[in-house]
Scaffold this active site. Structure first.
Site, PDB file in Angstrom:
ATOM      1  CG  HIS A 155      -1.994  -1.049   1.089  1.00 16.24           C
ATOM      2  ND1 HIS A 155      -2.449  -1.794   2.148  1.00 16.24           N
ATOM      3  CD2 HIS A 155      -2.680  -1.469  -0.010  1.00 16.24           C
ATOM      4  CE1 HIS A 155      -3.387  -2.635   1.708  1.00 16.24           C
ATOM      5  NE2 HIS A 155      -3.537  -2.460   0.404  1.00 16.24           N
ATOM      6  CD  GLU A 158      -0.772   0.416   4.355  1.00 18.69           C
ATOM      7  OE1 GLU A 158      -0.149  -0.654   4.341  1.00 18.69           O
ATOM      8  OE2 GLU A 158      -2.008   0.503   4.227  1.00 18.69           O
ATOM      9  CG  HIS A 279      -0.041  -4.069   4.956  1.00 20.61           C
ATOM     10  ND1 HIS A 279      -0.783  -3.591   3.912  1.00 20.61           N
ATOM     11  CD2 HIS A 279       0.392  -5.292   4.557  1.00 20.61           C
ATOM     12  CE1 HIS A 279      -0.808  -4.465   2.917  1.00 20.61           C
ATOM     13  NE2 HIS A 279      -0.091  -5.522   3.294  1.00 20.61           N
ATOM     14  CD  GLU A 347      -2.343  -3.569   8.932  1.00 16.06           C
ATOM     15  OE1 GLU A 347      -1.796  -2.450   8.791  1.00 16.06           O
ATOM     16  OE2 GLU A 347      -3.088  -4.077   8.068  1.00 16.06           O
TER      17      GLU A 347
END
Ligand code: 0X9
Ligand code: ZN
Length: 747
Positions: A155, A158, A279, A347
């Site tokens: 992404h 990110e 991410h 994450e």
């Protein structure tokens, strides 16, 4: 009409893309049905078990209000987060740009050439190269070591997700000569790092505007596919939008994107045992499944255990990916389902773009978690190595299943943790314990069975979650069993013979000289007959070493069908050729593809080029029989004349050429048989070239019938086999198989 559509398109584009996006928070999500939130207007991304943050368009906010969702606005306009950085990149920021990543990878590779391999694994829509750095000893070689993949930046926005992979590289390379533990890891793993999968997206998000997806135009004025919705497992099923303007657009088809294809191809090639895709944000360690929370992954125990282990280092919370919202098409589900990779998504951080001052500490703890995984995967690596049993003519048994257990990588295993289960002719399964042979080698013994029995077996392991190999194996107790010796220098011509034996329903094994080396004569003796094929090899058809074992085999009463278009051309001047193959070489290339003859009083005729056979028979040899051999196949032209054709070659008339070369001896032909101490069929062409399936079947059936060992041969074989006993002590299994064969034939 077109114009109206265009205008509507423009309208939607601005409405969904150019409109302001806010980051909002939804608390107590469980009281809402998250799946009801229409993915087109939202990118549900950041979450913790207590709350979820969503990037919502203005229309999305309205939808939430209208549908009774309560939310708080965290960031009014997501642009606010990024604007401060945009000017910084030219001065140098803690966050890497694409060019900086590329330069850094190149210099890591230059500084550590012996333990790195830098590869361009793909190219993006805008033409940027996607790099992978492999770290391992002997980096250019694909060694038999656990391979692990670390990926950053699926992404665009990110940014922190590229920093961890780079920090991993830095730690491993700089630590290699300082830290023994790191050295051991690098030497015993294949570590692949793809720090920046989506460079087009990164460039856009760093220099132009907030962005998540890649930057490929969708053809409707919108841009980008969400790479983490584009992988090919349950693609598009849930949590992804088919509206191109959406932040979670799944793409027109699974793996439609160059970036996801790149990872797919790398993963298929390298067979990663584990992976982490980084991410941001959420401080979470996620593992499959992502597409559903109703099901646990088959390896749930190990996945959650590894995640828990990692969380001890980074303090993040381990949960199943779909725990808060299910989304299909992410990298983890595909890697796990299709490549059996233990795949994780981490994450990072607790804000979209952690302040630059926090980056180092985020890297630090996450590098530790990454190395923990790297270490742990050794324990999951080849648990058991095992060669499946061949069908056998041995009715006495036992049938020994040998396994090699990798205790070094599997410290939790003990002899009690694996067992063999077998069944006879689809009956119930019985279990057998393994016995220890050496520190790594164990054997389980399946008792002897009658002819025409089918045995299925599998090996069950406790204390390891992943199964050792594919699972179920079977073999048969057969009356006849043939060995195909694949000696065609790495080509696949043996498959023609194999397919025919399958059609004939004969038991066979394939022995590949290239892979397995020259077989022992004792191995050949375990079979009813040996079918040795050299394909179109013309210079190493039968090597000295092979001659030696073939002589031994034939001297001891073996039965051999040997075939290849250039055996005569290659070895005709040696003793093996004249004394054992009973052949005299007349010339290379009959130039005729019609063959006929008679075997066991059956008429034969077939062609050897074109059709469904291999079209590799351009130079079949003209041979004739000597020393007791009998010529039984001739090359014939349409008029039935031996060795004559009408075309010309090098100015000479072929008819004259072949005729000249054939005179003075027996007629030239294509095949020889011999019955004496041993049985032999030698063909001056490759059997794989026979033009139709029914002809190759007919020919093989007759040949193998002919080669069936008679009483005299069996007597001799028996003697040799008892002698083998001394030689092959190291291979008791083969010995038992041989003895079983002789006994069972005497019945
Ligand atoms: O939604 C994603 O692609 C990932 N989160 S992010 O905020 N970085 O976009 C999470 C992927 C994990 N899969 C599921 N949660 N289903
Ligand atoms: Zn993401």
């Amino acid at each position: 009409m077109r114009k109206i559509l265009f205008i509507i398109g423009i309208f939607i584009f601005f409405y969904l893309n150019a409109s302001q996006k806010s980051i909002i928070i939804l608390r107590n999500l469980s009281k809402y049905n998250i799946l009801k939130i229409p993915v087109d207007y939202f990118t549900i991304t950041k979450y913790t078990p207590e709350y979820t943050t969503i990037i919502a368009t203005e229309k999305g906010l309205k939808w939430l209000k209208d549908n009774g969702f309560k939310y708080e606005v965290l960031v009014h306009d997501i642009e606010e987060l990024y604007i401060p950085y945009r000017t910084k990149f030219s001065e140098g920021s803690r966050y890497h740009t694409y060019n900086e990543v590329v330069n850094e990878l190149k210099s890591y590779h230059n500084n550590y050439p012996n333990i790195t391999h830098l590869e361009v694994i793909g190219t993006t829509y805008e033409g940027r190269k996607i790099y992978a750095l492999k770290i391992s000893d002997n980096p250019e070689v694909n060694e038999d070591e656990p391979a692990v993949l670390y990926m950053g930046l699926h992404h665009a926005r990110e940014w922190i997700s590229t920093e961890i992979p780079i920090a991993i590289i830095d730690k491993l390379l700089k630590g290699y000569n300082q830290d023994n533990e790191i050295k051991k890891l690098v030497n015993n793993r294949e570590i692949w790092v793809v720090p920046l999968l989506n460079p087009d997206g990164l460039e856009y998000s760093q220099f132009t505007a907030d962005w998540r997806k890649n930057r490929k135009p969708n053809g409707d004025g919108t841009f980008g596919v969400d790479l983490n919705r584009n992988y090919g497992y349950k693609w598009g099923l849930v949590g992804a939008s088919n509206y191109p303007g959406s932040g979670t657009y799944m793409g027109p088809s699974a793996f439609s994107e160059l970036e996801t294809k790149t990872i797919r191809d790398l993963a298929i090639r390298e067979k990663f045992i584990a992976s982490i895709s980084y991410h941001s944000y959420g401080q979470l360690i996620l593992y499959p499944w992502s597409y559903t929370s109703n099901k646990k992954a088959p390896d749930y125990e190990i996945l959650s255990d590894l995640a828990k282990g990692m969380s001890a280092f980074n303090g993040y919370k381990p949960i199943q990916s779909a725990g808060l919202y299910p989304a299909a098409g992410d990298s983890d589900d595909w890697l796990y389902s299709k490549c059996s990779t233990l795949s994780f998504t981490i994450e990072l951080g607790s804000t979209f773009v952690p302040p630059e001052g926090e980056v180092d500490s985020i890297c630090d703890k996450n590098v530790k978690a990454a190395l923990y995984l790297l270490k742990r995967v050794g324990n999951l690596w080849p648990v058991i190595k095992h060669k499946p049993l061949y069908s056998t003519v041995n009715t006495i048994g036992p049938y020994n299943v040998y396994v090699d257990i990798d205790f070094k990588h599997n410290p939790d295993l003990s002899i009690g943790s694996f067992k063999l289960f077998y069944r006879i002719n689809n009956g119930v399964y019985n279990s057998v314990d393994f016995e220890k042979i050496s520190d790594e080698r164990f054997v389980a013994k399946i008792p002897g069975q009658e002819f025409d029995t089918r045995i299925d077996y599998y090996i069950l392991l406790n204390n390891t979650i992943r199964s050792p190999e594919k699972g179920f194996y079977s073999f048969n107790i057969v009356r006849e069993n043939y060995l195909i010796v694949d000696d065609d220098k790495g080509k696949n011509y043996e498959t023609y013979v194999e397919a025919s034996l399958k059609r004939l329903n004969y038991a066979y094994q394939i022995y590949n000289i290239e892979k397995q080396g020259v077989p022992d004569a004792s191995l050949l003796r375990a079979f009813t007959a040996v079918i040795w094929i050299t394909g179109d090899d013309s210079t190493t058809t039968i090597t000295k070493e092979e001659e030696k074992i073939l002589k031994d085999y034939l001297e001891s009463g073996g039965s051999l069908l040997i075939s290849g278009q250039d055996i005569g051309y290659d070895i005709h001047s040696n003793e093996f050729y004249s004394k054992y193959l009973k052949a005299k070489y007349l010339n290379d290339n009959s130039r005729i593809s019609n063959i006929e003859g008679e075997l066991l009083s059956k008429k034969l005729n077939f062609r050897i080029t074109g059709g469904v056979g291999a079209s590799n028979q351009r130079y079949p040899d003209v041979i004739t029989a000597i020393n007791g051999g009998k010529l039984f196949l001739r090359y014939v032209n349409k008029r039935g004349e031996n060795g004559i054709t009408a075309s010309s070659y090098n100015g000479e008339k072929i008819s004259e050429l072949n005729f000249k070369r054939s005179v003075g001896t027996d007629n030239g032909g294509a095949g020889i048989y011999f019955i004496g101490k041993y049985k032999l069929i030698y063909l001056g062409f490759g059997i794989e070239g026979i033009k139709t399936k029914d002809k190759i079947d007919e020919f093989l059936k007759l040949s193998l019938e002919f080669l069936e060992p008679d009483k005299r041969q069996l007597e001799m074989l028996k003697k040799a086999i008892f002698k083998d006993k001394a030689i092959i002590k190291r291979d008791i299994e083969t010995y038992k198989m041989l003895v079983g064969r002789i006994y069972s034939m005497e019945e």
